[in-house]
Scaffold this active site. Structure first.
Site, mmCIF file in Angstrom:
data_model
loop_
_atom_site.group_PDB
_atom_site.id
_atom_site.type_symbol
_atom_site.label_atom_id
_atom_site.label_comp_id
_atom_site.label_asym_id
_atom_site.label_seq_id
_atom_site.Cartn_x
_atom_site.Cartn_y
_atom_site.Cartn_z
ATOM 1 N N CYS A 1 0.813 -1.231 0.000
ATOM 2 C CA CYS A 1 0.000 0.000 0.000
ATOM 3 C C CYS A 1 0.843 1.275 0.000
ATOM 4 O O CYS A 1 0.323 2.369 -0.231
ATOM 5 C CB CYS A 1 -0.954 0.001 1.182
ATOM 6 S SG CYS A 1 -1.996 -1.467 1.219
ATOM 7 N N HIS B 1 -3.156 7.164 2.248
ATOM 8 C CA HIS B 1 -3.616 5.856 1.786
ATOM 9 C C HIS B 1 -5.026 5.641 2.328
ATOM 10 O O HIS B 1 -5.294 5.892 3.512
ATOM 11 C CB HIS B 1 -2.660 4.780 2.289
ATOM 12 C CG HIS B 1 -3.157 3.388 2.065
ATOM 13 N ND1 HIS B 1 -3.688 2.980 0.877
ATOM 14 C CD2 HIS B 1 -3.216 2.315 2.904
ATOM 15 C CE1 HIS B 1 -4.061 1.709 0.972
ATOM 16 N NE2 HIS B 1 -3.782 1.284 2.202
ATOM 17 N N ASN C 1 -10.225 -0.074 0.133
ATOM 18 C CA ASN C 1 -8.756 -0.017 0.141
ATOM 19 C C ASN C 1 -8.244 -0.633 -1.164
ATOM 20 O O ASN C 1 -8.371 -1.845 -1.354
ATOM 21 C CB ASN C 1 -8.249 -0.788 1.363
ATOM 22 C CG ASN C 1 -6.737 -0.784 1.477
ATOM 23 O OD1 ASN C 1 -6.034 -0.433 0.529
ATOM 24 N ND2 ASN C 1 -6.239 -1.190 2.635
HETATM 25 O O1 UT7 Z 1 -3.783 -1.250 3.469
HETATM 26 C C1 UT7 Z 1 -2.826 -1.590 4.409
HETATM 27 C C2 UT7 Z 1 -3.144 -1.038 5.667
HETATM 28 N N1 UT7 Z 1 -4.280 -1.700 6.252
HETATM 29 C C3 UT7 Z 1 -4.928 -1.087 7.170
HETATM 30 O O2 UT7 Z 1 -4.633 0.043 7.454
HETATM 31 C C4 UT7 Z 1 -5.991 -1.811 7.954
HETATM 32 C C5 UT7 Z 1 -5.834 -1.455 9.383
HETATM 33 N N2 UT7 Z 1 -6.794 -2.064 10.267
HETATM 34 C C6 UT7 Z 1 -8.106 -1.702 10.274
HETATM 35 O O3 UT7 Z 1 -8.540 -0.896 9.470
HETATM 36 C C7 UT7 Z 1 -8.993 -2.289 11.337
HETATM 37 O O4 UT7 Z 1 -8.209 -2.935 12.312
HETATM 38 C C8 UT7 Z 1 -10.048 -3.282 10.786
HETATM 39 C C9 UT7 Z 1 -11.094 -2.510 10.000
HETATM 40 C C10 UT7 Z 1 -9.388 -4.315 9.925
HETATM 41 C C11 UT7 Z 1 -10.757 -3.967 11.941
HETATM 42 O O5 UT7 Z 1 -11.341 -3.004 12.806
HETATM 43 P P1 UT7 Z 1 -11.158 -3.117 14.384
HETATM 44 O O6 UT7 Z 1 -11.904 -2.002 14.955
HETATM 45 O O7 UT7 Z 1 -9.678 -3.174 14.645
HETATM 46 O O8 UT7 Z 1 -11.897 -4.453 14.715
HETATM 47 P P2 UT7 Z 1 -11.323 -5.814 15.363
HETATM 48 O O9 UT7 Z 1 -10.436 -6.501 14.371
HETATM 49 O O10 UT7 Z 1 -10.772 -5.501 16.715
HETATM 50 O O11 UT7 Z 1 -12.659 -6.635 15.518
HETATM 51 C C12 UT7 Z 1 -13.723 -6.184 16.375
HETATM 52 C C13 UT7 Z 1 -14.854 -7.181 16.276
HETATM 53 C C14 UT7 Z 1 -14.425 -8.633 16.457
HETATM 54 O O12 UT7 Z 1 -15.427 -9.304 17.185
HETATM 55 P P3 UT7 Z 1 -15.230 -9.607 18.740
HETATM 56 O O13 UT7 Z 1 -13.984 -10.423 18.849
HETATM 57 O O14 UT7 Z 1 -15.106 -8.270 19.398
HETATM 58 O O15 UT7 Z 1 -16.490 -10.329 19.098
HETATM 59 C C15 UT7 Z 1 -14.397 -9.167 15.040
HETATM 60 O O16 UT7 Z 1 -14.624 -10.553 14.987
HETATM 61 O O17 UT7 Z 1 -15.467 -7.110 14.978
HETATM 62 C C16 UT7 Z 1 -15.553 -8.423 14.427
HETATM 63 N N3 UT7 Z 1 -15.461 -8.304 12.976
HETATM 64 C C17 UT7 Z 1 -16.528 -8.179 12.165
HETATM 65 N N4 UT7 Z 1 -17.839 -8.119 12.428
HETATM 66 C C18 UT7 Z 1 -18.668 -7.968 11.378
HETATM 67 C C19 UT7 Z 1 -14.330 -8.305 12.216
HETATM 68 N N5 UT7 Z 1 -14.660 -8.147 10.917
HETATM 69 C C20 UT7 Z 1 -16.014 -8.074 10.865
HETATM 70 C C21 UT7 Z 1 -16.930 -7.905 9.810
HETATM 71 N N6 UT7 Z 1 -18.241 -7.852 10.115
HETATM 72 N N7 UT7 Z 1 -16.542 -7.769 8.508
#
Ligand code: UT7
Length: 326
Positions: A120, A253, A283
């Site tokens: 990225c 980005h 993204n």
């Molecule tokens: O391009 C390269 C750079 N990439 C990035 O910059 C990505 C960076 N990371 C992010 O943007 C975020 O970390 C994400 C969008 C990927 C995830 O967001 P988050 O706020 O960090 O969520 P999390 O991974 O901590 O997950 C929170 C909850 C989890 O459930 P529990 O364990 O709290 O019950 C996940 O299982 O959200 C759940 N979850 C979803 N729920 C519904 C994860 N993905 C989904 C989904 N739909 N698609």
């Protein structure tokens, strides 16, 4: 003849026609037993829609469309181009490079053409390399492209990643100039973070060894991204003898609106000065910055002569910033 500076003289972009809203994707995933929702995607990422290329459309196809739009904007003919750099992690083939395929499709022959692989951060890496080559006289009119078909490497059974990415391409023409265009850049990588965002497969003996699909520890990437984006922006500003007040537009980005909001806050910039396309593109990895740049230029938000901060972060771990006058 060398010129002291390089300057962007035209921008272009291209999105494949197939657009999926969150509702479309949620329905497709539900049919496969993968549960997610529009609410979760919008709240956690800011993404509302993305574009996916059809099966017979390649990275170079998207790149060529974007390149043609950039050349048209710059008033440059294909035969004038003397350097092609494509930033991509999803090239058409293992080799030759997407850049060589783009070169052939544009009917250009002989100029150097190569890919840059920095995920990225690829576009800010590619722009920095092109700037150096133009300033040292190796090229006078370069095509710098970011192009991706990330839909090809998504695991559609993994809701934590498959809702985040899209396909597309963005391009600029970078020309030798007697007035400053690219003002400063600041690039970094730290390979100790390889495992937090990768496609851990390889082609060997006629088959794929390991996984050909993207895997990411989202929260780990998120945490790192916010810090390094601020550092890279501040370093580029310092190299150019400028401050955050000099930036007209921040073009980060486009991975997650929350990362962009945190970065803007740390740089003491209002979100009114941030170009946001993540809501409509998702993204698109190396394509996201030039896609956002072109969207800002074509919407009339970004004007000639303004100062822009481009910032990338991604797999590697890689990150960097380019400060420029348009
Ligand atoms: O391009 C390269 C750079 N990439 C990035 O910059 C990505 C960076 N990371 C992010 O943007 C975020 O970390 C994400 C969008 C990927 C995830 O967001 P988050 O706020 O960090 O969520 P999390 O991974 O901590 O997950 C929170 C909850 C989890 O459930 P529990 O364990 O709290 O019950 C996940 O299982 O959200 C759940 N979850 C979803 N729920 C519904 C994860 N993905 C989904 C989904 N739909 N698609």
């Amino acid at each position: 003849m060398t010129s002291p500076y390089s300057r962007i003289t035209g921008t272009g972009s291209y999105l494949p026609p197939r657009r999926l809203t969150n509702a479309d994707l949620v329905a497709e995933l539900a049919a496969k037993g993968v549960e997610t929702s529009d609410d979760w995607i919008v709240e956690r990422t800011g993404i509302r829609a993305r574009h996916f290329a059809d099966a017979d459309t390649t990275c170079s196809d998207l790149a060529v469309h974007a390149a043609r739009h950039a050349m048209e904007a710059a008033g440059v003919q294909a035969q004038d181009i003397d350097l092609i750099i494509v930033a991509t992690s999803t090239p058409d083939m293992v080799f030759p490079s997407a850049a060589c395929i783009v070169q052939n499709k544009l009917g250009i022959h002989g100029c150097p053409a190569f890919d840059v692989q920095a995920v990225c951060s690829g576009f800010v890496y590619a722009l920095t390399v092109a700037d150096a080559m133009v300033r040292t006289g190796s090229a006078r009119k370069a095509l710098v492209i970011g192009a991706e078909v990330f839909s090809r490497i998504l695991d559609f059974s993994d809701r934590t990643t498959c809702v985040l990415f899209g396909d597309g391409a963005g391009a600029v023409v970078l020309e030798a100039s007697d007035t400053p265009g690219i003002l400063a850049s600041d690039l970094h990588a730290d390979g100790k973070h390889v495992g937090i965002l990768c496609v851990p497969g390889q082609v060997s003996g006629g088959s794929v060894v390991g996984s050909p699909l993207l895997t990411m520890d989202g929260p780990a990437v998120f945490k790192l991204a916010v810090g390094v984006l601020e550092e890279a922006a501040r370093a580029a500003l310092a190299k150019a003898g400028k401050t955050h007040d000099d930036i007209d537009w921040l073009i980060p980005h486009q991975a997650n609106i929350r990362i962009m909001q945190s970065t803007a806050k740390r740089l003491k910039m209002s979100m009114d000065k941030v170009i946001v396309t993540v809501d409509q593109h998702g993204n698109t990895s190396a394509a996201s910055i030039p896609l956002a740049l072109d969207a800002g230029v074509r919407s009339g938000q970004i004007k000639k002569g303004q100062t822009l901060m481009l910032e990338g972060v991604g797999g590697g771990f890689t990150w960097g910033a380019v400060l420029l006058n348009l």
